[in-house]
Scaffold this motif. Sequence first.
Motif, PDB file in Angstrom:
ATOM      1  N   SER A  40       0.878  -1.077  -0.027  1.00 53.02           N
ATOM      2  CA  SER A  40      -0.056  -0.029  -0.111  1.00 53.02           C
ATOM      3  C   SER A  40       0.857   1.298  -0.030  1.00 53.02           C
ATOM      4  N   GLY A  41       0.178   2.181  -0.318  1.00 50.88           N
ATOM      5  CA  GLY A  41       1.122   3.591  -0.400  1.00 50.88           C
ATOM      6  C   GLY A  41       1.938   4.113  -1.609  1.00 50.88           C
ATOM      7  N   LEU A  42       2.727   4.860  -1.371  1.00 53.06           N
ATOM      8  CA  LEU A  42       3.589   5.077  -2.575  1.00 53.06           C
ATOM      9  C   LEU A  42       4.393   3.820  -3.263  1.00 53.06           C
ATOM     10  N   TRP A  43       4.225   4.098  -4.522  1.00 60.00           N
ATOM     11  CA  TRP A  43       5.124   3.003  -5.281  1.00 60.00           C
ATOM     12  C   TRP A  43       5.855   3.562  -6.698  1.00 60.00           C
ATOM     13  N   GLY A  44       6.837   2.975  -7.281  1.00 64.54           N
ATOM     14  CA  GLY A  44       7.536   3.328  -8.286  1.00 64.54           C
ATOM     15  C   GLY A  44       8.098   2.245  -9.130  1.00 64.54           C
ATOM     16  N   LYS A  75       7.385   4.686 -13.943  1.00 67.25           N
ATOM     17  CA  LYS A  75       6.151   4.783 -13.186  1.00 67.25           C
ATOM     18  C   LYS A  75       6.236   5.454 -11.634  1.00 67.25           C
ATOM     19  N   LEU A  76       5.395   6.072 -11.508  1.00 71.37           N
ATOM     20  CA  LEU A  76       5.230   6.563 -10.079  1.00 71.37           C
ATOM     21  C   LEU A  76       3.752   6.715  -9.356  1.00 71.37           C
ATOM     22  N   GLY A  77       3.390   6.529  -8.462  1.00 69.28           N
ATOM     23  CA  GLY A  77       1.927   6.571  -8.114  1.00 69.28           C
ATOM     24  C   GLY A  77       1.552   6.084  -6.759  1.00 69.28           C
ATOM     25  N   GLY A  78       0.285   5.936  -6.487  1.00 72.29           N
ATOM     26  CA  GLY A  78      -0.256   5.405  -5.360  1.00 72.29           C
ATOM     27  C   GLY A  78      -1.230   4.266  -5.180  1.00 72.29           C
ATOM     28  N   THR A  79      -1.284   3.638  -4.105  1.00 72.34           N
ATOM     29  CA  THR A  79      -2.306   2.402  -4.071  1.00 72.34           C
ATOM     30  C   THR A  79      -3.684   2.674  -3.511  1.00 72.34           C
ATOM     31  N   PRO A  80      -4.712   2.806  -4.120  1.00 70.85           N
ATOM     32  CA  PRO A  80      -5.733   3.303  -3.265  1.00 70.85           C
ATOM     33  C   PRO A  80      -6.468   2.103  -2.502  1.00 70.85           C
ATOM     34  N   SER A  81      -6.216   0.838  -3.189  1.00 74.11           N
ATOM     35  CA  SER A  81      -6.824  -0.628  -2.544  1.00 74.11           C
ATOM     36  C   SER A  81      -5.630  -1.507  -3.107  1.00 74.11           C
ATOM     37  N   ARG A  82      -5.639  -2.617  -2.499  1.00 69.59           N
ATOM     38  CA  ARG A  82      -5.186  -3.761  -2.905  1.00 69.59           C
ATOM     39  C   ARG A  82      -5.213  -4.392  -4.190  1.00 69.59           C
ATOM     40  N   PHE A  83      -6.179  -3.831  -4.886  1.00 72.78           N
ATOM     41  CA  PHE A  83      -6.712  -4.508  -6.212  1.00 72.78           C
ATOM     42  C   PHE A  83      -6.210  -3.440  -7.108  1.00 72.78           C
ATOM     43  N   PHE A  84      -6.039  -2.110  -6.801  1.00 71.67           N
ATOM     44  CA  PHE A  84      -5.702  -1.304  -7.814  1.00 71.67           C
ATOM     45  C   PHE A  84      -4.204  -0.417  -7.532  1.00 71.67           C
ATOM     46  N   LYS A  85      -3.454  -0.119  -8.591  1.00 67.10           N
ATOM     47  CA  LYS A  85      -2.692   0.827  -8.559  1.00 67.10           C
ATOM     48  C   LYS A  85      -2.799   2.090  -9.473  1.00 67.10           C
TER      49      LYS A  85
END
Length: 202
Positions: A40-44, A75-85
């Motif tokens: 969860s949270g920030l990912w890249g 790529k850089l972003g966030g994780t609103p749920s465990r099914f979506f980035k």
Amino acid sequence: MRRTITLVLGAWVIALPLAAQRTGGPGGLREVRRGEDGGSGLWGSFALGWGREGFRFDSMASYESDFSAPTFTFKLGGTPSRFFKLGGELSYWSSSEAQSQQTLSNYLFIAQWYPGAHPFYLKGGIGLVSNHQSGSDPINGTYVYRDNGYGGVIGIGADIPVGRRLALSPELNVYGQRYDNAGTSNDYRERIITFGLGVTFR
């Protein structure tokens, strides 16, 4: 190109058994759910790969050219749920010939959907694109050509954990680009099919 494709396909072959183990295989390994293992949270992510390009003017019946060249993706972003980035993606395909160079760029908003507890995902995105060409020839001399348009991507990939916050990410994508020039008859499309292997942090 064959060597690059072989390496990417080999990464998929290695990824499949790793994915099975991480999602509850034999040997007493626990099931790792997204969000429980740093998902969860920030990912890249950044990736290197290879891509085949084709173009088609509106007056043409099919794509032509089929140049092959290296690709780079960030790529850089966030994780609103465990099914979506959700996030942004910058990707580049760059070809250098003897007398010319062409770079196709994508600046996209993307979504990655993980349909289950396994690490595989489907990807889609839309945004802006650009086409930059430069070179020289005996008739026209030195030239620089730039064009801007819109486009999108569809793809499939996987995030195979190799640590608590690190994963290997093989990915297959099809990028489409559209260039419309008002008042002219030379509107055209670009298509890039890419294979890549990336590293994802979260």
